[in-house]
Design a protein around this motif. Structure first.
Motif, PDB file in Angstrom:
ATOM      1  N   ALA A 121       0.669  -1.224   0.294  1.00  0.00           N
ATOM      2  CA  ALA A 121       0.063  -0.003  -0.177  1.00  0.00           C
ATOM      3  C   ALA A 121       0.774   1.591   0.030  1.00  0.00           C
ATOM      4  N   MET A 122       0.887   1.842  -0.787  1.00  0.00           N
ATOM      5  CA  MET A 122       1.999   3.218  -1.600  1.00  0.00           C
ATOM      6  C   MET A 122       0.848   4.644  -0.913  1.00  0.00           C
ATOM      7  N   GLY A 123       1.664   5.385  -0.071  1.00  0.00           N
ATOM      8  CA  GLY A 123       0.811   6.522   0.306  1.00  0.00           C
ATOM      9  C   GLY A 123       0.052   6.530   1.247  1.00  0.00           C
ATOM     10  N   SER A 124      -0.225   7.998   1.377  1.00  0.00           N
ATOM     11  CA  SER A 124      -1.063   8.011   2.642  1.00  0.00           C
ATOM     12  C   SER A 124      -2.023   8.154   2.745  1.00  0.00           C
ATOM     13  N   ASP A 125      -3.642   8.491   3.427  1.00  0.00           N
ATOM     14  CA  ASP A 125      -4.061   9.046   3.490  1.00  0.00           C
ATOM     15  C   ASP A 125      -4.657   9.898   5.065  1.00  0.00           C
ATOM     16  N   LYS A 126      -3.259  10.268   5.520  1.00  0.00           N
ATOM     17  CA  LYS A 126      -3.129  10.778   7.210  1.00  0.00           C
ATOM     18  C   LYS A 126      -2.487  12.299   7.326  1.00  0.00           C
ATOM     19  N   PHE A 127      -1.753  12.275   5.614  1.00  0.00           N
ATOM     20  CA  PHE A 127      -0.372  13.174   6.161  1.00  0.00           C
ATOM     21  C   PHE A 127      -1.092  14.479   5.693  1.00  0.00           C
ATOM     22  N   TYR A 128      -0.135  14.578   4.843  1.00  0.00           N
ATOM     23  CA  TYR A 128       0.010  15.783   3.600  1.00  0.00           C
ATOM     24  C   TYR A 128      -0.840  15.104   2.027  1.00  0.00           C
ATOM     25  N   PRO A 129      -1.578  15.914   1.955  1.00  0.00           N
ATOM     26  CA  PRO A 129      -2.534  15.248   0.038  1.00  0.00           C
ATOM     27  C   PRO A 129      -1.906  14.944  -0.555  1.00  0.00           C
ATOM     28  N   PHE A 143       9.184   1.202  -0.975  1.00  0.00           N
ATOM     29  CA  PHE A 143       8.382  -0.276  -0.381  1.00  0.00           C
ATOM     30  C   PHE A 143       9.334  -0.333   0.229  1.00  0.00           C
ATOM     31  N   ALA A 144      11.331  -0.494   0.014  1.00  0.00           N
ATOM     32  CA  ALA A 144      12.265  -0.514   1.137  1.00  0.00           C
ATOM     33  C   ALA A 144      12.209   0.376   2.508  1.00  0.00           C
ATOM     34  N   ALA A 145      11.966   1.198   2.722  1.00  0.00           N
ATOM     35  CA  ALA A 145      12.218   2.026   3.559  1.00  0.00           C
ATOM     36  C   ALA A 145      11.129   1.521   4.205  1.00  0.00           C
ATOM     37  N   ARG A 146       9.844   0.894   4.185  1.00  0.00           N
ATOM     38  CA  ARG A 146       8.845   0.413   4.884  1.00  0.00           C
ATOM     39  C   ARG A 146       8.559  -0.576   5.444  1.00  0.00           C
ATOM     40  N   GLY A 147      10.140  -1.430   5.049  1.00  0.00           N
ATOM     41  CA  GLY A 147      11.198  -2.733   5.460  1.00  0.00           C
ATOM     42  C   GLY A 147      10.226  -4.137   5.997  1.00  0.00           C
ATOM     43  N   GLY A 148       9.331  -3.933   5.268  1.00  0.00           N
ATOM     44  CA  GLY A 148       8.235  -5.284   5.107  1.00  0.00           C
ATOM     45  C   GLY A 148       6.517  -4.733   5.982  1.00  0.00           C
ATOM     46  N   LEU A 149       6.840  -3.900   6.300  1.00  0.00           N
ATOM     47  CA  LEU A 149       5.439  -3.194   8.127  1.00  0.00           C
ATOM     48  C   LEU A 149       4.656  -2.223   6.496  1.00  0.00           C
ATOM     49  N   ASP A 150       3.610  -3.308   5.820  1.00  0.00           N
ATOM     50  CA  ASP A 150       2.620  -2.317   4.574  1.00  0.00           C
ATOM     51  C   ASP A 150       1.607  -1.722   5.749  1.00  0.00           C
ATOM     52  N   ALA A 181       2.057   0.628   7.925  1.00  0.00           N
ATOM     53  CA  ALA A 181       2.164   1.521   9.560  1.00  0.00           C
ATOM     54  C   ALA A 181       2.906   3.085   8.463  1.00  0.00           C
ATOM     55  N   ASP A 182       2.339   3.685  10.070  1.00  0.00           N
ATOM     56  CA  ASP A 182       2.545   4.812   9.687  1.00  0.00           C
ATOM     57  C   ASP A 182       4.500   5.583   9.412  1.00  0.00           C
ATOM     58  N   TYR A 183       4.882   4.608  10.491  1.00  0.00           N
ATOM     59  CA  TYR A 183       6.751   4.700  10.710  1.00  0.00           C
ATOM     60  C   TYR A 183       7.476   3.677   9.825  1.00  0.00           C
ATOM     61  N   ALA A 184       8.651   3.663   9.922  1.00  0.00           N
ATOM     62  CA  ALA A 184       9.454   2.410   9.431  1.00  0.00           C
ATOM     63  C   ALA A 184       9.673   1.254  10.571  1.00  0.00           C
ATOM     64  N   TRP A 185       8.802   1.826  11.638  1.00  0.00           N
ATOM     65  CA  TRP A 185       9.174   0.925  12.812  1.00  0.00           C
ATOM     66  C   TRP A 185       7.682   0.965  13.543  1.00  0.00           C
ATOM     67  N   GLY A 186       6.532   0.992  13.111  1.00  0.00           N
ATOM     68  CA  GLY A 186       4.738   0.846  13.402  1.00  0.00           C
ATOM     69  C   GLY A 186       4.857   1.993  13.515  1.00  0.00           C
ATOM     70  N   ASP A 187       3.469   2.278  13.580  1.00  0.00           N
ATOM     71  CA  ASP A 187       1.877   3.438  14.316  1.00  0.00           C
ATOM     72  C   ASP A 187       2.662   4.602  15.020  1.00  0.00           C
ATOM     73  N   GLU A 188       3.940   4.492  16.267  1.00  0.00           N
ATOM     74  CA  GLU A 188       4.105   5.724  16.822  1.00  0.00           C
ATOM     75  C   GLU A 188       5.793   5.657  16.517  1.00  0.00           C
ATOM     76  N   LEU A 189       5.353   7.463  16.952  1.00  0.00           N
ATOM     77  CA  LEU A 189       6.956   8.523  15.947  1.00  0.00           C
ATOM     78  C   LEU A 189       8.304   7.862  17.200  1.00  0.00           C
ATOM     79  N   ALA A 190       7.907   7.517  18.899  1.00  0.00           N
ATOM     80  CA  ALA A 190       8.664   7.517  19.204  1.00  0.00           C
ATOM     81  C   ALA A 190       7.841   6.082  20.257  1.00  0.00           C
ATOM     82  N   PRO A 191       8.323   4.821  19.947  1.00  0.00           N
ATOM     83  CA  PRO A 191       7.728   4.101  21.197  1.00  0.00           C
ATOM     84  C   PRO A 191       8.655   4.095  22.341  1.00  0.00           C
TER      85      PRO A 191
END
Length: 312
Positions: free
Chosen positions: A10-18, A151-158, A160-170
């Motif tokens: 899933a490329m892109g996001s509907d949550k941040f910038y248009p 695709f590479a930046a997502r690291g397999g987390l299709d 997710a907001d961030y490259a490590w999940g959905d929380e900026l600083a877990p």
């Protein structure tokens, strides 16, 4: 380099910038990608072997820039200057300054030096698009497309907001080099770095790649468009998957032979150490930003790809 097997995501996001929307299904073929951004040490090897001079090291032609006087036509590039008080964040001129003598060897201006500052293992910056492209060609590589990078930046987390999940600083963990605090005057340095950091200072993503988020923006080979180019020819709600998209088109108004016409822009990905919660929340895989191809700054670097499975 790390082999990325390819796949659909899933490329892109509907949550941040248009410009990131809508989310669409995209597939990419497998490819090799540098585990880290190209460093100052690696770029120095390229320059030593070829004698290459970057865009920032060559005086601009006043004929190409209306209003430029001969006195202004000196080598240099854009350097970030932290402000001492809050400023209007709608005006980047409040913190960006064109410094004569700034280039990849002197990333913060003529008085700075990559060697004396101990930056050899930091990402090379002050790199215009042509400079990144020249290195890639010398190395027998290419620059990634926007889809490949994401695709590479997502690291397999299709998805997710961030490259490590959905929380900026877990749990308060700093997982990338970005700005903590109020940009551009109050950096809390929770990640330990005011500017760039050595490559690999933060955890790798699921594919074993470092600094795909934060540290420096990175060039891609795709021309910029405000909306994903693949959506101009089809229903954004289409169920179909787009394979190996090559986004954007060179604008008809861009012609390097015509004085003063310099609006060709490529897509940057990954965000940088200047992205903050109150300004430019682009420390995410889906984030994208346009940059003029003749522009070098103190927060733009790159990494390379190869697209043949047998090429390590």
């Amino acid at each position: 380099m790390i082999w990325i097997p390819g796949g659909t995501f899933a490329m892109g996001s509907d949550k941040f910038y248009p410009e990131e929307a809508p989310v669409r299904r995209v597939s990419v073929d497998g490819f090799w990608i540098d585990a880290t951004p190209v460093t100052n040490h690696q770029y120095a090897q390229f320059v030593a072997a070829t004698g290459y001079r970057t865009v920032a090291e060559v005086a601009p032609d006043p004929a190409q820039y209306p209003g430029m006087t001969p006195e202004m036509a000196q080598p240099g590039s854009l350097v970030f200057h932290k402000t001492v008080v809050p400023v209007d964040t709608g005006n980047p001129a409040n913190w960006w300054r064109f410094d004569f003598g700034a280039d990849w060897r002197h990333p913060l201006g003529p008085e700075s030096d990559a060697d004396s500052l101990g930056l050899w293992d930091h990402p090379v910056v002050q790199i215009a698009y042509a400079d990144a492209q020249a290195y890639a060609e010398w190395a027998g590589k290419d620059l990634p497309t926007e889809a490949e990078f994401e695709f590479a930046a997502r690291g397999g987390l299709d998805g997710a907001d961030y490259a490590w999940g959905d929380e900026l600083a877990p749990d308060g963990a700093m997982l990338a080099n970005y700005w903590q605090g109020l940009f551009p005057f109050a950096n809390q340095l929770l990640d330990g770095w005011e500017r760039t950091s050595p490559v690999g200072s933060f955890p790798a993503n699921g594919y074993g790649l470092f600094d795909m988020i934060g540290n420096t923006w990175e060039w891609t080979s795709d021309w910029w468009s405000d909306r994903p180019d693949v959506l101009r020819k089809k229903d954004p709600q289409s169920c179909c998957t787009v394979s190996n998209p090559r986004g954007g088109k060179l604008k008809n108004s861009f012609d390097p032979s015509q004085p003063g016409v310099r609006i060709g822009r490529k897509v940057l990905k990954g965000g940088s150490h200047l992205c903050a919660a109150n300004y430019c929340q682009r420390y995410r895989p889906a984030a994208r930003h346009p940059e003029m191809i003749d522009t070098a700054t103190s927060h733009i670097g790159f990494r390379c790809v190869r697209r043949h499975p047998s090429m390590a």
